[in-house]
Design a protein around this motif. Structure first.
Motif, PDB file in Angstrom:
ATOM      1  N   LEU A  90      22.276  -1.174  51.850  1.00 29.49           N
ATOM      2  CA  LEU A  90      21.208  -2.108  51.495  1.00 29.49           C
ATOM      3  C   LEU A  90      19.991  -1.382  50.920  1.00 29.49           C
ATOM      4  O   LEU A  90      19.265  -1.935  50.092  1.00 29.49           O
TER       5      LEU A  90
ATOM      6  N   THR B 276      27.095  -9.118  49.810  1.00 28.49           N
ATOM      7  CA  THR B 276      25.696  -8.903  49.442  1.00 28.49           C
ATOM      8  C   THR B 276      25.452  -9.180  47.962  1.00 28.49           C
ATOM      9  O   THR B 276      24.348  -9.560  47.589  1.00 28.49           O
ATOM     10  N   GLU B 277      26.465  -9.002  47.144  1.00 30.87           N
ATOM     11  CA  GLU B 277      26.320  -9.294  45.719  1.00 30.87           C
ATOM     12  C   GLU B 277      26.266 -10.790  45.461  1.00 30.87           C
ATOM     13  O   GLU B 277      25.683 -11.228  44.475  1.00 30.87           O
TER      14      GLU B 277
ATOM     15  N   SER C 142      25.991   0.316  56.423  1.00 35.76           N
ATOM     16  CA  SER C 142      25.542  -0.952  55.825  1.00 35.76           C
ATOM     17  C   SER C 142      24.057  -0.922  55.507  1.00 35.76           C
ATOM     18  O   SER C 142      23.635  -1.365  54.432  1.00 35.76           O
TER      19      SER C 142
END
Length: 83
Positions: free
Chosen positions: A53, A80-81, A49
């Motif tokens: 990022l 996250t998008e 992860s």
């Protein structure tokens, strides 16, 4: 695994925005090595992860043997998008 602890461990600082490119590359390389060696599923996911990022995550099929882990990674990517 705490985010700041991982930044400190791999980059020597929690302020990665000001890191020189060489220090960033070195920290990412150490993370990728640790990811390849890590056997704990939770820790593997955390390392992957953070690499995601940072824009340098390996392919899901390479990292996660279990379909459940791949699905969790895809969900993380989607979340996250949205942010």
């Amino acid at each position: 695994m705490h985010f700041d602890d991982q930044l400190q461990r791999y980059f020597g600082t929690t302020e990665i925005d000001s890191l020189p490119a060489a220090a960033m590359e070195s920290g990412i390389e150490r993370m990728r090595v640790d990811l390849g060696l890590e056997e704990d599923r939770g820790r593997r996911f955390a390392l992957w992860s953070l690499l995601f990022l940072l824009g340098d995550a390996p392919d899901l099929e390479v990292v996660f043997e279990d379909a459940t882990d791949r699905d969790a990674a895809r969900n993380f990517m989607e979340l996250t998008e949205q942010g």
